[in-house]
Design an enzyme around this catalytic site. Structure first.
Site, PDB file in Angstrom:
ATOM      1  CG  PHE A 193      -1.927   1.088   1.223  1.00 15.22           C
ATOM      2  CD1 PHE A 193      -3.095   0.986   0.492  1.00 15.22           C
ATOM      3  CD2 PHE A 193      -1.706   2.235   1.959  1.00 15.22           C
ATOM      4  CE1 PHE A 193      -4.025   2.012   0.489  1.00 15.22           C
ATOM      5  CE2 PHE A 193      -2.634   3.267   1.967  1.00 15.22           C
ATOM      6  CZ  PHE A 193      -3.792   3.147   1.224  1.00 15.22           C
ATOM      7  CG  PHE A 194       2.115   3.407   2.895  1.00 16.93           C
ATOM      8  CD1 PHE A 194       1.615   4.608   2.419  1.00 16.93           C
ATOM      9  CD2 PHE A 194       1.517   2.826   4.000  1.00 16.93           C
ATOM     10  CE1 PHE A 194       0.529   5.218   3.046  1.00 16.93           C
ATOM     11  CE2 PHE A 194       0.438   3.424   4.633  1.00 16.93           C
ATOM     12  CZ  PHE A 194      -0.066   4.627   4.144  1.00 16.93           C
ATOM     13  NE  ARG A 244      -5.199   8.273  12.228  1.00 18.73           N
ATOM     14  CZ  ARG A 244      -5.688   8.167  11.006  1.00 18.73           C
ATOM     15  NH1 ARG A 244      -5.738   6.973  10.425  1.00 18.73           N
ATOM     16  NH2 ARG A 244      -6.141   9.220  10.364  1.00 18.73           N
ATOM     17  CB  ALA A 262      -7.294  13.367   7.721  1.00 17.54           C
ATOM     18  CD  GLU A 278     -11.295  10.906   3.107  1.00 13.77           C
ATOM     19  OE1 GLU A 278     -11.861  10.440   4.126  1.00 13.77           O
ATOM     20  OE2 GLU A 278     -10.665  10.189   2.314  1.00 13.77           O
ATOM     21  CD  GLU A 282     -12.237  10.665   8.082  1.00  8.10           C
ATOM     22  OE1 GLU A 282     -12.190  11.517   8.996  1.00  8.10           O
ATOM     23  OE2 GLU A 282     -11.217  10.186   7.542  1.00  8.10           O
ATOM     24  CB  SER A 299       7.927  13.510   8.699  1.00  9.15           C
ATOM     25  OG  SER A 299       9.143  12.997   9.218  1.00  9.15           O
ATOM     26  CD  GLU A 329     -11.572   3.560   2.331  1.00  6.26           C
ATOM     27  OE1 GLU A 329     -11.102   4.364   3.168  1.00  6.26           O
ATOM     28  OE2 GLU A 329     -11.899   3.904   1.183  1.00  6.26           O
TER      29      GLU A 329
END
Length: 374
Positions: A193-194, A244, A262, A278, A282, A299, A329
């Site tokens: 995914f990343f 998270r 987000a 979103e 959400e 970052s 999701e």
């Protein structure tokens, strides 16, 4: 040498050049008794796949490329993961010819509406051509089926890269040029995914020279949007709470964070459209006016992610505090409607401890007097 017939995205010359690594001539051709259809996935039409369907009619328009060698065919086969090569009889300038075509594996996708190259070019060509560079860079490193599974994410990353080319001010920092960074090697260390990319590179130094060769890794994610809904009449905001993984993996004793709404910006949408989508997904909210906040890298030492932030005017009744998120999701989200002063108190105590909400809280504090007067 082999002649090939293309009927879908490979009829777009810049994309075909990226796949082959060189430019070739496309000769208009038709496959009689067939039509080109959109490929349907579980969520609807796919932007990267089309189907050939045996149908009566004038035939499927496409193009022939002459004289492809073994390396060309291997590159096309890698791009056409999910398709198999077959020999077909086509018409080229009213003369019959035999050519190799890549047809979707039976049952992989379902046929949809008629597919148009012109419509696809208007919506997807720039993003798809950018994405295919990353896709083909995986040849020899990533198996074709895995590459195909990653392709939707590569489209999102490509859209992020295109947005990154917007010119930003350079009044204090150096004015960069394309020759300032030289990449000696780029390898894909991880890709799901990343992704994680390893670079060996040099860059221009402030003394006018060139840096030594540096080994650097980048965690590749895509552009995202954050939005803080604000009701200037009641002076309340809506924030969301969810688990998270990053906080959990760090060892945080409470990995449930208070955040703004987000999400990722999809390949075919603007940051503003993503903010509205979103908010609906959400928190079930329909947003009013969007006010752009700062855009930033959270970052930049190692992550490619770039954040677009917004304050959004919205009606926030008590009933807006509800459960939400997309179950497909894995989202489990709780919305809170709180007074602006309560938000700032949470900032002061550290209960709000993520950069996106900190930035938006301070941005709203700057805008709030004018918004309330209006």
């Amino acid at each position: 040498m082999v002649d090939a017939f293309f009927y879908g995205t490979l009829c777009h010359p810049p994309l075909l050049a990226e796949v082959l690594g060189r430019r070739v001539d496309l000769i208009p051709a038709v496959l009689p008794g067939h039509a080109v259809r959109q490929a349907l996935g579980p969520a609807g039409p796919l932007p990267f796949a089309v189907l050939m369907s045996a149908e009566a009619g004038s035939g499927a328009a496409g193009a022939v490329v002459r004289g492809l060698d073994a390396q060309d065919l291997a590159r096309i086969a890698y791009y056409e993961a999910g398709y198999t090569a077959q020999t077909v009889a086509v018409q080229v300038a009213d003369a019959p010819a035999m050519a190799r075509a890549w047809l979707a594996e039976p049952g992989r996708w379902q046929p949809g509406a008629p597919w148009s190259l012109a419509d696809w070019q208007g919506r997807w060509a720039a993003v798809a051509t950018e994405a295919v560079r990353d896709y083909m860079a995986g040849m020899g490193q990533i198996a074709p089926d895995q590459a195909l599974a990653r392709y939707p994410m590569l489209l999102v990353r490509a859209a992020s890269r295109l947005r990154a080319r917007d010119v930003r001010p350079a009044t204090l920092r150096r004015a960069a040029s394309p020759l300032d960074v030289a990449v000696q090697d780029r390898r894909l260390a991880y890709a799901r995914f990343f992704a994680v990319e390893d670079y060996r590179l040099t860059h221009r130094s402030f003394d006018g020279g060139q840096s030594p060769v540096l080994d650097r890794a980048a965690f590749v994610s895509c552009d995202a949007v954050v939005v803080l809904p604000y009701d200037p009449v009641t002076d309340r905001v809506l924030v969301v709470e969810q688990f998270r993984t990053g906080a959990f993996a760090r060892g945080d004793l409470n990995p449930w964070l208070i955040e703004p709404v987000a999400g990722r910006i999809d390949a075919d949408e603007t940051p503003e459209a993503a903010a509205r989508r979103e908010a609906a997904e959400e928190a079930g909210l329909t947003l009013g006016r969007l006010i752009a906040g700062p855009g930033y890298y959270p970052s930049p030492g190692a992550k490619t992610e770039y954040i677009y932030s917004f304050v959004a005017l919205a009606d926030l009744p008590d009933t807006a505090a509800r459960l939400g998120g997309m179950a497909c999701e894995g989202e489990d989200i709780r919305a809170h409607v709180i007074a602006f002063d309560r938000l700032m108190a949470l900032v002061e105590t550290g209960e709000v401890n993520n950069a996106t909400l900190l930035v938006l809280a301070l941005w709203l504090a700057r805008l709030r007097p004018d918004l309330r007067r209006a």
